[in-house]
Write an enzyme that holds these catalytic residues in place. Structure first.
Site, PDB file in Angstrom:
ATOM      1  N   ARG A 190     -18.517 -24.009  46.655  1.00 57.41           N
ATOM      2  CA  ARG A 190     -18.897 -22.801  46.411  1.00 57.41           C
ATOM      3  C   ARG A 190     -18.643 -21.645  47.189  1.00 57.41           C
ATOM      4  O   ARG A 190     -19.060 -21.591  48.471  1.00 57.41           O
ATOM      5  CB  ARG A 190     -20.413 -22.957  46.069  1.00 57.41           C
ATOM      6  N   ARG A 206     -28.935 -13.844  48.638  1.00 53.78           N
ATOM      7  CA  ARG A 206     -29.463 -14.755  47.827  1.00 53.78           C
ATOM      8  C   ARG A 206     -30.935 -14.900  48.067  1.00 53.78           C
ATOM      9  O   ARG A 206     -31.853 -15.161  47.267  1.00 53.78           O
ATOM     10  CB  ARG A 206     -28.728 -16.122  47.716  1.00 53.78           C
TER      11      ARG A 206
HETATM   12  P1  AMP Z   1     -28.139 -21.828  41.885  1.00 55.31           P
HETATM   13  O1  AMP Z   1     -27.135 -22.929  41.797  1.00 55.31           O
HETATM   14  O2  AMP Z   1     -29.519 -22.069  41.230  1.00 55.31           O
HETATM   15  O3  AMP Z   1     -28.303 -21.697  43.447  1.00 55.31           O
HETATM   16  O4  AMP Z   1     -27.462 -20.498  41.390  1.00 55.31           O
HETATM   17  C1  AMP Z   1     -26.373 -20.136  41.901  1.00 55.31           C
HETATM   18  C2  AMP Z   1     -26.376 -18.649  41.362  1.00 55.31           C
HETATM   19  O5  AMP Z   1     -26.093 -18.549  39.674  1.00 55.31           O
HETATM   20  C3  AMP Z   1     -27.255 -17.820  41.612  1.00 55.31           C
HETATM   21  O6  AMP Z   1     -27.132 -17.232  42.926  1.00 55.31           O
HETATM   22  C4  AMP Z   1     -27.270 -16.855  40.735  1.00 55.31           C
HETATM   23  O7  AMP Z   1     -26.132 -15.485  40.791  1.00 55.31           O
HETATM   24  C5  AMP Z   1     -26.967 -17.553  39.442  1.00 55.31           C
HETATM   25  N1  AMP Z   1     -28.108 -17.857  38.637  1.00 55.31           N
HETATM   26  C6  AMP Z   1     -28.394 -19.306  38.426  1.00 55.31           C
HETATM   27  N2  AMP Z   1     -29.577 -19.341  37.720  1.00 55.31           N
HETATM   28  C7  AMP Z   1     -29.785 -17.888  37.450  1.00 55.31           C
HETATM   29  C8  AMP Z   1     -30.708 -17.237  36.703  1.00 55.31           C
HETATM   30  N3  AMP Z   1     -31.887 -18.082  36.153  1.00 55.31           N
HETATM   31  N4  AMP Z   1     -30.768 -16.047  36.565  1.00 55.31           N
HETATM   32  C9  AMP Z   1     -29.799 -15.364  37.198  1.00 55.31           C
HETATM   33  N5  AMP Z   1     -29.029 -15.781  37.845  1.00 55.31           N
HETATM   34  C10 AMP Z   1     -28.860 -17.131  38.015  1.00 55.31           C
END
Ligand code: AMP
Length: 211
Positions: free
Chosen positions: A155, A167
């Site tokens: 990633r 983040r």
């Molecule tokens: P995660 O795998 O949950 O860390 O998500 C990776 C990235 O996807 C995040 O840093 C956001 O850019 C995007 N993302 C995931 N879930 C959401 C959400 N509920 N709302 C907005 N962006 C999201």
């Protein structure tokens, strides 16, 4: 392990109706707090469906769909994908799976607007958020964990310390109010996110079994 899933049989207008009560959990916490790892174990133990909005975005990016292309513009910067895209995607996934016993939402909701929409989406199916479980891990540990994960996750957003810190900042500013939103409904639980995978799983299970 005790788990609350039950059905009520009603006779309405001489027709038998069976209402199955769902249990819906929000697995919450900063990026890298272990949500994905714990979700995998919880799914097995509690027979719930895991929906990770991050995974859905990554699937779309890998397949280069229009949704994936749109999401990529935000994800690579460590920003939230706009609600208009995210909420529709989540709603479609829930609507695709009418027969589940409940859900584990992972990475959703990430702001108050998303929380309000989630409540509406579940209410339409006679459900609600039953508990929010927050894995508590401090920033220093988060950055170290994600950089380590970045060695194998492939990633781009796991490999750059500036993006990782962004983040975490987005989590603090936009996402952490979701804890208070559900806390006002007495549904939020904070769990120590430091320890072995099994220890943290045991802490989560204790809370879920008490819901
Ligand atoms: P995660 O795998 O949950 O860390 O998500 C990776 C990235 O996807 C995040 O840093 C956001 O850019 C995007 N993302 C995931 N879930 C959401 C959400 N509920 N709302 C907005 N962006 C999201």
């Amino acid at each position: 392990m005790f788990f609350r899933t039950f059905a009520v049989v009603l006779i309405v207008n001489r027709k038998i109706k069976v209402l199955i009560y769902m249990i819906n959990l929000v697995l919450f916490g900063p990026p890298g707090s272990g949500k994905g790892t714990q979700a995998e174990k919880l799914v097995e133990a509690y027979d719930l469906l895991h929906i990770s909005t991050g995974d859905l975005f990554r699937f779309n990016m890998k397949n280069d769909t229009p949704l994936g292309q749109e999401a990529k513009r935000y994800i690579t910067k460590g920003e939230l994908v706009p609600d208009s895209v995210t909420i529709n995607m989540l709603k479609a996934r829930v609507e695709e799976t009418p027969d589940v016993k409940g859900y584990i939402f992972d990475g959703f909701p990430r702001n108050i607007n998303q929380s309000e929409h989630l409540d509406k989406i579940l209410a339409e199916r006679g459900g609600q958020v039953d508990g929010l479980l927050m894995l508590d891990v401090e920033e220093k540990e988060i950055v170290a964990r994600i950089l380590n994960r970045g060695k194998t996750s492939g990633r781009a957003d796991d490999n750059d310390e500036e993006i990782i810190r962004n983040r975490f900042q987005v989590y603090q500013n936009e996402t952490s109010p979701v804890f208070d939103y559900y806390d006002k409904q007495e549904k939020s639980h904070k769990i120590d996110g430091i320890g072995s995978i099994d220890d943290i799983f045991a802490r989560l299970s204790d809370v879920i079994d008490s819901l």
